[in-house]
Design an enzyme around this catalytic site. Structure first.
Site, PDB file in Angstrom:
ATOM      1  N   GLN A  63       0.811  -1.216   0.000  1.00  0.00           N
ATOM      2  CA  GLN A  63       0.000   0.000   0.000  1.00  0.00           C
ATOM      3  C   GLN A  63       0.844   1.264   0.000  1.00  0.00           C
ATOM      4  O   GLN A  63       0.324   2.373  -0.169  1.00  0.00           O
ATOM      5  CB  GLN A  63      -0.933   0.012   1.206  1.00  0.00           C
ATOM      6  CG  GLN A  63      -0.223   0.157   2.546  1.00  0.00           C
ATOM      7  CD  GLN A  63      -1.164  -0.029   3.705  1.00  0.00           C
ATOM      8  OE1 GLN A  63      -1.534  -1.142   4.080  1.00  0.00           O
ATOM      9  NE2 GLN A  63      -1.573   1.090   4.306  1.00  0.00           N
ATOM     10  N   CYS A  69      -5.162   0.189   3.774  1.00  0.00           N
ATOM     11  CA  CYS A  69      -5.035  -1.213   4.181  1.00  0.00           C
ATOM     12  C   CYS A  69      -6.355  -1.963   4.101  1.00  0.00           C
ATOM     13  O   CYS A  69      -6.391  -3.140   3.728  1.00  0.00           O
ATOM     14  CB  CYS A  69      -4.465  -1.298   5.590  1.00  0.00           C
ATOM     15  SG  CYS A  69      -5.467  -0.468   6.845  1.00  0.00           S
ATOM     16  N   HIS A 359      -5.440  -0.898  11.653  1.00  0.00           N
ATOM     17  CA  HIS A 359      -4.917  -1.525  10.443  1.00  0.00           C
ATOM     18  C   HIS A 359      -5.733  -2.773  10.121  1.00  0.00           C
ATOM     19  O   HIS A 359      -6.193  -3.473  11.031  1.00  0.00           O
ATOM     20  CB  HIS A 359      -3.454  -1.916  10.678  1.00  0.00           C
ATOM     21  CG  HIS A 359      -2.708  -2.346   9.454  1.00  0.00           C
ATOM     22  ND1 HIS A 359      -2.652  -1.595   8.299  1.00  0.00           N
ATOM     23  CD2 HIS A 359      -1.962  -3.459   9.204  1.00  0.00           C
ATOM     24  CE1 HIS A 359      -1.897  -2.214   7.406  1.00  0.00           C
ATOM     25  NE2 HIS A 359      -1.479  -3.359   7.916  1.00  0.00           N
ATOM     26  N   ASN A 381       0.155  -9.207   5.256  1.00  0.00           N
ATOM     27  CA  ASN A 381       0.147  -7.757   5.373  1.00  0.00           C
ATOM     28  C   ASN A 381       0.166  -7.128   3.981  1.00  0.00           C
ATOM     29  O   ASN A 381       0.226  -7.840   2.967  1.00  0.00           O
ATOM     30  CB  ASN A 381       1.350  -7.298   6.205  1.00  0.00           C
ATOM     31  CG  ASN A 381       1.092  -5.981   6.916  1.00  0.00           C
ATOM     32  OD1 ASN A 381       0.224  -5.204   6.531  1.00  0.00           O
ATOM     33  ND2 ASN A 381       1.851  -5.720   7.963  1.00  0.00           N
TER      34      ASN A 381
END
Length: 439
Positions: A63, A69, A359, A381
């Site tokens: 990102q 996110c 997040h 992630n």
């Protein structure tokens, strides 16, 4: 009020100087940094990236310098499905495309809130809440669902990243400047009995133009060509983003629900909640959460992964997080060496503004004991492949208990009682409630 006297402060100096351990830590921390000095090597060995349920090792996305996110996590769950079903080697959906429409819809959402609150005094706390952040990059699961249902998706190759999508600070700064100015225009016009609808349409044209010039004009129809792993050539012509979603993603997003763990006294379990002013697409479904205890939340996440599907989840990723090595563990750093002890529990951290969801990522695996209880979790992630294990993190089960706040699962995994609670009229939380935090 008690003044800090020189005698009191001198006592603190003397006590510190007498402690040789503190002087040693002072040298380590000033030379290497606080967390490097306190890093616990044992936490690495106790959280090896090996899992009994492991759904994917797909390349991770990035990102970059943006707060997208929640979009990346949702699009990554789609990507896992697309790569498998269409035999693709490497493929990403366009995060920038979803980003464009989120900015556009959030602008309209903000202006609508300004119009409906035009009778409030300029110093009212709710109006101040709106003006403090007219829009930002973050969002919630139900908000990204609203975007997918209205605008569909496109391949990243069709609508690639731009400077402003990858590093969004300037875009946000000046969009918020425009929106605050528009708020004044609409409030004053509304209070004077003017034609607010016509003026808002003019302002939205200016906003649309601004977004198109900074992010690029999004496609309404496009052609898409690709070769699969069997080297078979495929081509789709003149397809809309909505039709592309139907063909390549084809998930009924209304079948998914947000489940949270908020153990504060004001939020009983097995109850649904929504948050005032929280949303992006006017006319879409409300943001809604079902609050359950943490043991139940983890069982739901495990059930969905055992059924072969990854899980969107929201957490407070900055808490005791070793970013470089991809470790989310309560013992990542040994603050006891400094005689510092953190005693707040999950509820008190929420109540005292110490923690909230910051997040969103994807649960792609879990390590289960023989009795079925979770030991550690595999996390995809969206920070690129230079951190963790090629971008994947490992979260200890105890860390998940303390810092995970939200998952998204299919309704079929809920009990009849839980589903009824989710679908009941939700309790409306104040705009600044921590469960309204945007990932």
């Amino acid at each position: 009020m008690t003044e800090l006297t020189q005698d009191f402060t001198q006592t603190l100096f003397d006590n510190y100087r007498e402690n040789t351990k503190f002087r040693a830590l002072e040298n380590a921390a000033t030379k290497n940094g606080l967390l490097n000095a306190l890093e616990n090597r044992a936490s690495h060995a106790e959280n090896l990236p090996v899992f009994s349920v492991d759904l994917t090792n797909d390349p991770v996305s990035n990102q970059k310098q943006s707060g997208r996110c929640w979009m990346f996590a949702a699009l990554n769950t789609f990507r896992h499905k697309i790569l498998t079903e269409f035999k693709l080697e490497n493929f990403e959906l366009s995060q920038a495309y979803t980003f464009f429409w989120d900015k556009y819809e959030k602008s309209n959402w903000f202006l609508e809130q300004i119009i409906t609150t035009s009778d409030l005094e300029i110093g009212d706390r709710k109006l101040k809440f709106l003006l403090d952040m007219p829009q930002q990059d973050g969002g919630q699961w139900d908000m990204v669902v609203a975007l997918f249902q209205k605008y569909g998706v496109v391949p990243k190759a069709i609508y690639p990243e731009s400077i402003s999508s990858s590093a969004s600070r300037e875009l946000d700064q000046y969009l918020n400047k425009i929106l605050r100015q528009d708020a004044q225009i609409l409030r004053e016009l509304s209070q004077a009995g003017g034609d607010v609808a016509t003026k808002k349409a003019e302002l939205l044209q200016e906003i649309f133009n601004y977004l198109a010039m900074t992010l690029g004009l999004p496609p309404q129809k496009f052609d898409f060509e690709y070769r699969d792993k069997d080297n078979v050539f495929n081509k789709i012509e003149n397809v809309t983003p909505q039709a592309f979603y139907d063909k390549f993603v084809n998930l009924k997003l209304d079948d998914y629900v947000s489940v949270i763990n908020a153990p504060t006294a004001d939020k009983p379990y097995n109850t649904s909640y929504t948050v005032e002013f929280l949303g992006n697409v006017v006319g879409s479904r409300d943001v809604r959460h079902l609050n359950v205890d943490m043991a139940r939340l983890k069982k739901l996440a495990i059930a969905q992964m055992q059924a072969g599907e990854t899980v969107w989840f929201g957490c407070d990723v900055g808490q005791v997080s070793n970013r470089k090595d991809g470790l989310l563990t309560l013992d990542a750093y040994d603050f006891s060496a400094m005689d510092v002890t953190f005693t707040q529990n999950k509820a008190s951290r929420l109540d005292y503004s110490e923690s909230l969801m910051t997040h969103a990522m994807v649960l792609t695996g879990v390590d289960l004991a023989n009795d079925g209880k979770s030991l550690k979790w595999k996390v995809e992630n969206s920070w690129g492949d230079k951190v963790g294990t090629k971008g994947y993190f490992t979260a200890s089960d105890s860390w998940m208990d303390e810092y995970t706040y939200q998952i998204v699962v299919r309704k079929e995994f809920l009990t009849a009682e839980e589903l009824a609670a989710y679908e009941a009229e939700p309790i409306v939380l104040l705009p600044w409630d921590p469960m309204g935090a945007l990932a």
